[in-house]
Design a protein around this motif. Structure first.
Motif, PDB file in Angstrom:
ATOM      1  N   ASN A  77       0.826  -1.214   0.000  1.00  0.00           N
ATOM      2  CA  ASN A  77       0.000   0.000   0.000  1.00  0.00           C
ATOM      3  C   ASN A  77       0.857   1.261   0.000  1.00  0.00           C
ATOM      4  O   ASN A  77       0.418   2.314   0.469  1.00  0.00           O
ATOM      5  CB  ASN A  77      -0.912  -0.005   1.227  1.00  0.00           C
ATOM      6  CG  ASN A  77      -1.903  -1.153   1.226  1.00  0.00           C
ATOM      7  OD1 ASN A  77      -2.948  -1.078   0.606  1.00  0.00           O
ATOM      8  ND2 ASN A  77      -1.563  -2.233   1.905  1.00  0.00           N
ATOM      9  N   ALA A  78       2.054   1.152  -0.554  1.00  0.00           N
ATOM     10  CA  ALA A  78       3.021   2.248  -0.476  1.00  0.00           C
ATOM     11  C   ALA A  78       2.500   3.543  -1.090  1.00  0.00           C
ATOM     12  O   ALA A  78       2.669   4.629  -0.512  1.00  0.00           O
ATOM     13  CB  ALA A  78       4.331   1.835  -1.137  1.00  0.00           C
ATOM     14  N   ASP A  79       1.869   3.468  -2.248  1.00  0.00           N
ATOM     15  CA  ASP A  79       1.383   4.695  -2.891  1.00  0.00           C
ATOM     16  C   ASP A  79       0.344   5.412  -2.037  1.00  0.00           C
ATOM     17  O   ASP A  79       0.380   6.639  -1.888  1.00  0.00           O
ATOM     18  CB  ASP A  79       0.793   4.379  -4.264  1.00  0.00           C
ATOM     19  CG  ASP A  79       1.865   4.135  -5.319  1.00  0.00           C
ATOM     20  OD1 ASP A  79       3.026   4.509  -5.074  1.00  0.00           O
ATOM     21  OD2 ASP A  79       1.533   3.564  -6.373  1.00  0.00           O
ATOM     22  N   ALA A  80      -0.578   4.652  -1.469  1.00  0.00           N
ATOM     23  CA  ALA A  80      -1.628   5.252  -0.632  1.00  0.00           C
ATOM     24  C   ALA A  80      -1.050   5.831   0.649  1.00  0.00           C
ATOM     25  O   ALA A  80      -1.572   6.811   1.190  1.00  0.00           O
ATOM     26  CB  ALA A  80      -2.697   4.218  -0.307  1.00  0.00           C
ATOM     27  N   ASP A  84      -0.416   9.814  -1.563  1.00  0.00           N
ATOM     28  CA  ASP A  84      -1.847   9.762  -1.863  1.00  0.00           C
ATOM     29  C   ASP A  84      -2.348  10.993  -2.609  1.00  0.00           C
ATOM     30  O   ASP A  84      -3.451  11.001  -3.154  1.00  0.00           O
ATOM     31  CB  ASP A  84      -2.669   9.533  -0.594  1.00  0.00           C
ATOM     32  CG  ASP A  84      -2.529  10.646   0.435  1.00  0.00           C
ATOM     33  OD1 ASP A  84      -2.129  11.761   0.070  1.00  0.00           O
ATOM     34  OD2 ASP A  84      -2.824  10.390   1.618  1.00  0.00           O
ATOM     35  N   GLY A  85      -1.558  12.056  -2.622  1.00  0.00           N
ATOM     36  CA  GLY A  85      -1.952  13.245  -3.363  1.00  0.00           C
ATOM     37  C   GLY A  85      -2.832  14.210  -2.606  1.00  0.00           C
ATOM     38  O   GLY A  85      -3.140  15.295  -3.125  1.00  0.00           O
ATOM     39  N   TYR A  86      -3.257  13.859  -1.382  1.00  0.00           N
ATOM     40  CA  TYR A  86      -4.111  14.789  -0.644  1.00  0.00           C
ATOM     41  C   TYR A  86      -3.656  15.040   0.795  1.00  0.00           C
ATOM     42  O   TYR A  86      -4.050  16.028   1.403  1.00  0.00           O
ATOM     43  CB  TYR A  86      -5.570  14.310  -0.631  1.00  0.00           C
ATOM     44  CG  TYR A  86      -5.792  12.928  -0.065  1.00  0.00           C
ATOM     45  CD1 TYR A  86      -5.802  12.691   1.297  1.00  0.00           C
ATOM     46  CD2 TYR A  86      -6.018  11.845  -0.916  1.00  0.00           C
ATOM     47  CE1 TYR A  86      -6.023  11.417   1.813  1.00  0.00           C
ATOM     48  CE2 TYR A  86      -6.229  10.577  -0.416  1.00  0.00           C
ATOM     49  CZ  TYR A  86      -6.235  10.366   0.950  1.00  0.00           C
ATOM     50  OH  TYR A  86      -6.448   9.104   1.444  1.00  0.00           O
ATOM     51  N   SER A  87      -2.849  14.185   1.369  1.00  0.00           N
ATOM     52  CA  SER A  87      -2.390  14.408   2.743  1.00  0.00           C
ATOM     53  C   SER A  87      -1.352  15.527   2.775  1.00  0.00           C
ATOM     54  O   SER A  87      -0.560  15.695   1.840  1.00  0.00           O
ATOM     55  CB  SER A  87      -1.771  13.130   3.316  1.00  0.00           C
ATOM     56  OG  SER A  87      -2.750  12.137   3.491  1.00  0.00           O
ATOM     57  N   TRP A  88      -1.355  16.281   3.872  1.00  0.00           N
ATOM     58  CA  TRP A  88      -0.360  17.340   4.051  1.00  0.00           C
ATOM     59  C   TRP A  88       1.029  16.734   4.190  1.00  0.00           C
ATOM     60  O   TRP A  88       1.215  15.729   4.877  1.00  0.00           O
ATOM     61  CB  TRP A  88      -0.701  18.158   5.294  1.00  0.00           C
ATOM     62  CG  TRP A  88       0.306  19.240   5.598  1.00  0.00           C
ATOM     63  CD1 TRP A  88       0.332  20.497   5.080  1.00  0.00           C
ATOM     64  CD2 TRP A  88       1.419  19.143   6.481  1.00  0.00           C
ATOM     65  NE1 TRP A  88       1.398  21.201   5.586  1.00  0.00           N
ATOM     66  CE2 TRP A  88       2.081  20.391   6.450  1.00  0.00           C
ATOM     67  CE3 TRP A  88       1.920  18.129   7.300  1.00  0.00           C
ATOM     68  CZ2 TRP A  88       3.221  20.651   7.209  1.00  0.00           C
ATOM     69  CZ3 TRP A  88       3.061  18.377   8.047  1.00  0.00           C
ATOM     70  CH2 TRP A  88       3.707  19.619   8.008  1.00  0.00           C
ATOM     71  N   VAL A  89       2.005  17.356   3.524  1.00  0.00           N
ATOM     72  CA  VAL A  89       3.392  16.892   3.567  1.00  0.00           C
ATOM     73  C   VAL A  89       4.267  18.044   4.033  1.00  0.00           C
ATOM     74  O   VAL A  89       4.203  19.151   3.497  1.00  0.00           O
ATOM     75  CB  VAL A  89       3.873  16.398   2.185  1.00  0.00           C
ATOM     76  CG1 VAL A  89       5.298  15.858   2.285  1.00  0.00           C
ATOM     77  CG2 VAL A  89       2.928  15.337   1.636  1.00  0.00           C
ATOM     78  N   ARG A 210      -9.582   6.364   6.488  1.00  0.00           N
ATOM     79  CA  ARG A 210     -10.136   5.297   7.330  1.00  0.00           C
ATOM     80  C   ARG A 210     -10.023   3.946   6.628  1.00  0.00           C
ATOM     81  O   ARG A 210      -9.691   2.926   7.259  1.00  0.00           O
ATOM     82  CB  ARG A 210     -11.594   5.609   7.661  1.00  0.00           C
ATOM     83  CG  ARG A 210     -12.241   4.631   8.644  1.00  0.00           C
ATOM     84  CD  ARG A 210     -13.613   5.113   9.057  1.00  0.00           C
ATOM     85  NE  ARG A 210     -13.525   6.335   9.824  1.00  0.00           N
ATOM     86  CZ  ARG A 210     -13.310   6.383  11.132  1.00  0.00           C
ATOM     87  NH1 ARG A 210     -13.138   5.257  11.810  1.00  0.00           N
ATOM     88  NH2 ARG A 210     -13.269   7.543  11.756  1.00  0.00           N
ATOM     89  N   THR A 211     -10.271   3.924   5.336  1.00  0.00           N
ATOM     90  CA  THR A 211     -10.148   2.675   4.575  1.00  0.00           C
ATOM     91  C   THR A 211      -8.706   2.180   4.579  1.00  0.00           C
ATOM     92  O   THR A 211      -8.437   0.987   4.774  1.00  0.00           O
ATOM     93  CB  THR A 211     -10.631   2.882   3.134  1.00  0.00           C
ATOM     94  OG1 THR A 211     -12.013   3.259   3.154  1.00  0.00           O
ATOM     95  CG2 THR A 211     -10.469   1.611   2.319  1.00  0.00           C
ATOM     96  N   LEU A 212      -7.765   3.096   4.368  1.00  0.00           N
ATOM     97  CA  LEU A 212      -6.352   2.726   4.392  1.00  0.00           C
ATOM     98  C   LEU A 212      -5.957   2.193   5.765  1.00  0.00           C
ATOM     99  O   LEU A 212      -5.239   1.184   5.867  1.00  0.00           O
ATOM    100  CB  LEU A 212      -5.490   3.938   4.032  1.00  0.00           C
ATOM    101  CG  LEU A 212      -3.980   3.729   4.113  1.00  0.00           C
ATOM    102  CD1 LEU A 212      -3.519   2.637   3.160  1.00  0.00           C
ATOM    103  CD2 LEU A 212      -3.246   5.046   3.842  1.00  0.00           C
ATOM    104  N   ALA A 213      -6.410   2.860   6.813  1.00  0.00           N
ATOM    105  CA  ALA A 213      -6.097   2.399   8.169  1.00  0.00           C
ATOM    106  C   ALA A 213      -6.623   0.986   8.396  1.00  0.00           C
ATOM    107  O   ALA A 213      -5.946   0.144   9.002  1.00  0.00           O
ATOM    108  CB  ALA A 213      -6.686   3.356   9.202  1.00  0.00           C
ATOM    109  N   GLY A 214      -7.820   0.711   7.890  1.00  0.00           N
ATOM    110  CA  GLY A 214      -8.363  -0.636   8.014  1.00  0.00           C
ATOM    111  C   GLY A 214      -7.523  -1.655   7.273  1.00  0.00           C
ATOM    112  O   GLY A 214      -7.261  -2.753   7.780  1.00  0.00           O
ATOM    113  N   THR A 215      -7.065  -1.296   6.089  1.00  0.00           N
ATOM    114  CA  THR A 215      -6.217  -2.195   5.309  1.00  0.00           C
ATOM    115  C   THR A 215      -4.914  -2.483   6.034  1.00  0.00           C
ATOM    116  O   THR A 215      -4.410  -3.621   6.016  1.00  0.00           O
ATOM    117  CB  THR A 215      -5.915  -1.570   3.932  1.00  0.00           C
ATOM    118  OG1 THR A 215      -7.142  -1.357   3.237  1.00  0.00           O
ATOM    119  CG2 THR A 215      -5.016  -2.480   3.109  1.00  0.00           C
ATOM    120  N   LEU A 216      -4.372  -1.470   6.702  1.00  0.00           N
ATOM    121  CA  LEU A 216      -3.109  -1.621   7.433  1.00  0.00           C
ATOM    122  C   LEU A 216      -3.316  -2.181   8.845  1.00  0.00           C
ATOM    123  O   LEU A 216      -2.357  -2.310   9.600  1.00  0.00           O
ATOM    124  CB  LEU A 216      -2.398  -0.269   7.527  1.00  0.00           C
ATOM    125  CG  LEU A 216      -1.982   0.367   6.207  1.00  0.00           C
ATOM    126  CD1 LEU A 216      -1.385   1.752   6.434  1.00  0.00           C
ATOM    127  CD2 LEU A 216      -0.995  -0.514   5.465  1.00  0.00           C
TER     128      LEU A 216
END
Length: 250
Positions: A77-80, A84-89, A210-216
């Motif tokens: 899930n490295a790209d997400a 991800d294109g939307y999280s603050w960096v 939230r979906t990513l957190a569930g996947t991880l």
């Protein structure tokens, strides 16, 4: 002769459990099997440290298995996670290590970690930092994340960082008048921030995270991702520095 055989088997069981576990004991009579069990029990009672050693080995194996599973999850899930294109960096955008934090502004350990994360980024100088809004502690947490994301939409990345820093130490109400005061203190348009908190794009950011957190398999905050490692829970500054050094040494 049988007694010596059973005693030797008991010792072998205690010291090399995986080998003995695979041994075929089906040829023993009921009496021999019962005697074997008695000898094993007696040996373990006489040598209780063996049990603690076995538990320690088991814990090490479980930790190694969990680390391997987490590494696979991060890689898949490295790209997400990292792009991800939307999280603050923030931090060093060209840093050689990326640190990602799933956080809830009302989480006590997130608050405890905040100053140490800032110190790590400042003193290291080569860490890229990503914030994942993951509000899990009730409606006020969701409101705080919506507010932070709306501040970013209205005021940009610098305003978001200021909102993040304000919210991570904030102790007051999350009612609209209080949020307006915070927005005004940040120098952004409070009306626009409040109006945008339930925008579809903000709903999507929260749902995707939230979906990513569930996947991880992330169920608590803070949770960090550092390189390919999932760090579940509060991590002190010294430990983060040590992990960074190990990553660079590999």
């Amino acid at each position: 002769m049988l007694r010596h055989l059973i005693s030797a088997s008991a010792l072998t069981l205690a010291l090399t459990a995986p080998v003995v576990a695979e041994t075929d004991l089906s040829n023993l009579t009921d009496a021999q099997r019962e005697a074997f069990r008695a000898e094993v029990r007696a040996y373990l009672l006489d040598n209780p440290d063996i049990i603690m050693e076995a538990v320690a080995v088991l814990e090490q194996r479980q930790q190694a298995n969990e680390a391997a599973t987490d590494r696979d999850l991060v890689q898949s899930n490295a790209d997400a996670i990292f792009n991800d294109g939307y999280s603050w960096v923030g931090g060093n955008l060209d840093g050689d290590i990326t640190l990602v934090e799933f956080l809830d502004y009302r989480c006590g350990y997130c608050r405890k970690a905040a100053a140490e994360v800032d110190q790590l980024i400042e003193t290291d100088g080569n860490i890229r930092f990503i914030v994942k809004e993951f509000p899990i502690l009730g409606e006020d947490s969701v409101t705080a994340s919506r507010f932070a994301l709306s501040v970013r939409k209205v005021g940009g990345d610098d305003a978001y960082k200021n909102a993040h820093d304000a919210l991570i130490t904030y102790q007051g109400s999350f009612e609209e008048p209080a949020l307006r005061r915070i927005a005004e203190g940040l120098g952004v348009d409070a009306d626009a921030v409040i109006a945008g908190m339930n925008a579809p794009e903000i709903n999507k950011v929260l749902q995707d995270t939230r979906t990513l957190a569930g996947t991880l398999q992330i169920s608590g905050t803070p949770t960090f991702v550092m390189d390919e490692q999932l760090l579940r829970g509060y991590v002190p500054l010294a430990a983060m520095q040590e992990i960074a050094a190990e990553i660079r040494a590999d």
